[in-house]
Design a protein around this motif. Structure first.
Motif, PDB file in Angstrom:
ATOM      1  N   SER A 176      52.645  65.546  67.863  1.00 14.33           N
ATOM      2  CA  SER A 176      52.985  66.553  66.869  1.00 14.33           C
ATOM      3  C   SER A 176      52.688  66.013  65.479  1.00 14.33           C
ATOM      4  N   ASN A 177      52.208  66.860  64.608  1.00 20.72           N
ATOM      5  CA  ASN A 177      51.824  66.416  63.266  1.00 20.72           C
ATOM      6  C   ASN A 177      52.934  65.659  62.551  1.00 20.72           C
ATOM      7  N   ARG A 178      54.174  66.066  62.754  1.00 15.86           N
ATOM      8  CA  ARG A 178      55.268  65.420  62.026  1.00 15.86           C
ATOM      9  C   ARG A 178      55.552  64.006  62.507  1.00 15.86           C
ATOM     10  N   LEU A 179      54.893  63.574  63.592  1.00 14.40           N
ATOM     11  CA  LEU A 179      55.020  62.185  64.037  1.00 14.40           C
ATOM     12  C   LEU A 179      53.991  61.269  63.378  1.00 14.40           C
ATOM     13  N   GLN A 180      53.126  61.824  62.538  1.00 12.69           N
ATOM     14  CA  GLN A 180      52.140  60.994  61.838  1.00 12.69           C
ATOM     15  C   GLN A 180      52.813  59.884  61.042  1.00 12.69           C
ATOM     16  N   THR A 181      53.987  60.166  60.488  1.00 12.93           N
ATOM     17  CA  THR A 181      54.695  59.161  59.691  1.00 12.93           C
ATOM     18  C   THR A 181      55.267  58.048  60.557  1.00 12.93           C
ATOM     19  N   ASN A 182      55.392  58.299  61.868  1.00 16.45           N
ATOM     20  CA  ASN A 182      55.885  57.277  62.799  1.00 16.45           C
ATOM     21  C   ASN A 182      54.764  56.468  63.435  1.00 16.45           C
ATOM     22  N   LEU A 183      53.523  56.912  63.235  1.00 15.97           N
ATOM     23  CA  LEU A 183      52.379  56.324  63.934  1.00 15.97           C
ATOM     24  C   LEU A 183      52.007  54.960  63.349  1.00 15.97           C
ATOM     25  N   LEU A 184      52.026  53.946  64.203  1.00 19.35           N
ATOM     26  CA  LEU A 184      51.638  52.593  63.802  1.00 19.35           C
ATOM     27  C   LEU A 184      50.245  52.229  64.304  1.00 19.35           C
ATOM     28  N   ASN A 185      49.916  52.618  65.535  1.00 21.61           N
ATOM     29  CA  ASN A 185      48.599  52.274  66.080  1.00 21.61           C
ATOM     30  C   ASN A 185      48.276  53.139  67.290  1.00 21.61           C
ATOM     31  N   SER A 186      46.979  53.320  67.511  1.00 12.69           N
ATOM     32  CA  SER A 186      46.480  54.013  68.690  1.00 12.69           C
ATOM     33  C   SER A 186      45.198  53.307  69.077  1.00 12.69           C
ATOM     34  N   GLU A 187      45.159  52.729  70.269  1.00 15.47           N
ATOM     35  CA  GLU A 187      44.042  51.863  70.631  1.00 15.47           C
ATOM     36  C   GLU A 187      43.592  52.087  72.064  1.00 15.47           C
ATOM     37  N   ILE A 188      42.449  51.513  72.376  1.00 18.47           N
ATOM     38  CA  ILE A 188      41.827  51.645  73.689  1.00 18.47           C
ATOM     39  C   ILE A 188      41.605  50.256  74.269  1.00 18.47           C
ATOM     40  N   HIS A 189      42.091  50.005  75.460  1.00 22.17           N
ATOM     41  CA  HIS A 189      41.911  48.711  76.117  1.00 22.17           C
ATOM     42  C   HIS A 189      40.727  48.785  77.080  1.00 22.17           C
ATOM     43  N   SER A 190      39.545  48.869  76.506  1.00 27.04           N
ATOM     44  CA  SER A 190      38.337  49.085  77.310  1.00 27.04           C
ATOM     45  C   SER A 190      37.968  47.890  78.176  1.00 27.04           C
ATOM     46  N   ASN A 191      38.570  46.732  77.912  1.00 27.53           N
ATOM     47  CA  ASN A 191      38.274  45.539  78.705  1.00 27.53           C
ATOM     48  C   ASN A 191      39.059  45.485  80.010  1.00 27.53           C
ATOM     49  N   ILE A 192      39.997  46.401  80.190  1.00 30.25           N
ATOM     50  CA  ILE A 192      40.840  46.395  81.389  1.00 30.25           C
ATOM     51  C   ILE A 192      40.167  47.194  82.496  1.00 30.25           C
ATOM     52  N   MET A 193      39.912  46.523  83.608  1.00 31.18           N
ATOM     53  CA  MET A 193      39.283  47.147  84.757  1.00 31.18           C
ATOM     54  C   MET A 193      40.362  47.670  85.722  1.00 31.18           C
ATOM     55  N   GLY A 194      39.926  48.125  86.889  1.00 32.60           N
ATOM     56  CA  GLY A 194      40.856  48.627  87.891  1.00 32.60           C
ATOM     57  C   GLY A 194      40.669  50.094  88.187  1.00 32.60           C
ATOM     58  N   SER A 195      39.931  50.786  87.310  1.00 33.80           N
ATOM     59  CA  SER A 195      39.677  52.209  87.466  1.00 33.80           C
ATOM     60  C   SER A 195      38.391  52.530  86.728  1.00 33.80           C
ATOM     61  N   ASP A 196      37.886  53.770  86.891  1.00 36.07           N
ATOM     62  CA  ASP A 196      36.748  54.182  86.076  1.00 36.07           C
ATOM     63  C   ASP A 196      37.191  54.593  84.674  1.00 36.07           C
ATOM     64  N   HIS A 197      38.511  54.700  84.475  1.00 35.63           N
ATOM     65  CA  HIS A 197      39.104  54.886  83.148  1.00 35.63           C
ATOM     66  C   HIS A 197      39.738  53.566  82.711  1.00 35.63           C
ATOM     67  N   CYS A 198      40.035  53.456  81.430  1.00 32.97           N
ATOM     68  CA  CYS A 198      40.782  52.295  80.944  1.00 32.97           C
ATOM     69  C   CYS A 198      42.082  52.771  80.300  1.00 32.97           C
ATOM     70  N   PRO A 199      43.041  51.882  80.116  1.00 33.05           N
ATOM     71  CA  PRO A 199      44.309  52.271  79.494  1.00 33.05           C
ATOM     72  C   PRO A 199      44.133  52.561  77.999  1.00 33.05           C
ATOM     73  N   ILE A 200      44.980  53.454  77.492  1.00 31.54           N
ATOM     74  CA  ILE A 200      45.070  53.687  76.052  1.00 31.54           C
ATOM     75  C   ILE A 200      46.518  53.452  75.632  1.00 31.54           C
ATOM     76  N   ILE A 201      46.707  53.057  74.375  1.00 27.72           N
ATOM     77  CA  ILE A 201      48.019  52.615  73.905  1.00 27.72           C
ATOM     78  C   ILE A 201      48.374  53.311  72.611  1.00 27.72           C
ATOM     79  N   LEU A 202      49.603  53.767  72.524  1.00 28.39           N
ATOM     80  CA  LEU A 202      50.148  54.371  71.310  1.00 28.39           C
ATOM     81  C   LEU A 202      51.362  53.573  70.884  1.00 28.39           C
TER      82      LEU A 202
END
Length: 255
Positions: A221-247
């Protein structure tokens, strides 16, 4: 607070490829997975300190979502409108005192776009669901949304312009959602970052050459922008055809 989302493409297979080590190392507050491809009673995951919630498809070995949370929700909802996606286990919502956590595995339009009409109707109904939740308290949506929103979100936009996951119709639904009170957390922090993908075909050396798509998201939600510290992608993590993402959000959210 740390949130993780990962389409594991079969949790039983992913466990054999390092999932448990990654889960323990990350020590997330809330860990969401999609495409579990199993019933809850077909696997035992002993995560001390976590509550487990599963929404499995009726059809075994297909679809499914699950959430592992250190925090006990005040309510849990399975699906959102009692139709086909409920029996496919695609939507799982945890309600907390100060926010909703929505885990989704969006239907694929299929290679020949045979399921595109169903998908577009599903998008409209799901968007309505998110807006209703957002009217009460902030929403954190995560999962495999099966769409690359902009050309920057996939390696080969021109050759995929009419393919599932990058049609104008699917991209338009994402645009509409974001225009109605929601934020793509990764693009909010990384507006011009290229080569950031979350899914790669199993075709030969595609992942090695980073010919991928960004189709996994944390939408807030837009009002959580003030709480947002980071949003990243762990593309080095295998185990699936997708990788984990982190908020990562500040701890004020849970108080």
């Amino acid at each position: 607070m740390k949130f993780i989302s990962w389409n594991v493409n079969g949790i039983r297979a992913c466990v054999q490829k390092g999932f448990l080590d990654y889960f323990k190392e990350q020590d997330a507050d809330i860990f969401c997975i999609q495409e579990t491809k199993c019933q809850e009673d077909q696997i035992t995951l002993d995560f001390e300190g976590y509550y487990q919630y599963w929404h499995s498809a009726v059809k075994k070995g297909y679809s499914g979502t699950a959430i592992f949370s250190k925090h006990k929700p005040v309510n849990v909802s399975y699906g959102f409108n009692g139709k086909e996606e409920d029996i496919e286990g695609r939507v799982l919502t945890l309600e907390f005192d100060t926010f909703y956590m929505v885990n989704v595995y969006t239907p694929n339009s299929q290679r020949d776009l045979a399921r595109l009409p169903f998908r577009l109707n599903w998008e409209d109904e799901f968007s309505g669901y998110l807006k209703k939740l957002d009217a009460h308290k902030p929403v954190i949506l995560c999962g495999d949304l099966n769409v690359a929103h902009h050309e920057i979100d996939l390696a080969n936009p021109k050759s995929n312009s009419k393919n599932s996951g990058f049609t104008q119709e699917e991209r338009g639904k994402m645009t509409s959602l974001l225009e109605n009170g929601f934020t793509d957390s990764f693009r909010y922090i990384n507006p011009t970052k290229e080569g950031s993908f979350t899914w790669w075909s199993y075709m030969n050396k595609v992942r090695e050459r980073n010919i991928g798509w960004r189709i996994d998201y944390f939408i807030i939600s837009n009002r959580l922008q003030t709480n947002l510290l980071n949003s990243e992608i762990h593309s080095n993590i295998m185990g699936s055809d997708h990788c984990p993402i982190i908020l990562t959000l500040d701890d004020q959210l849970i108080k």
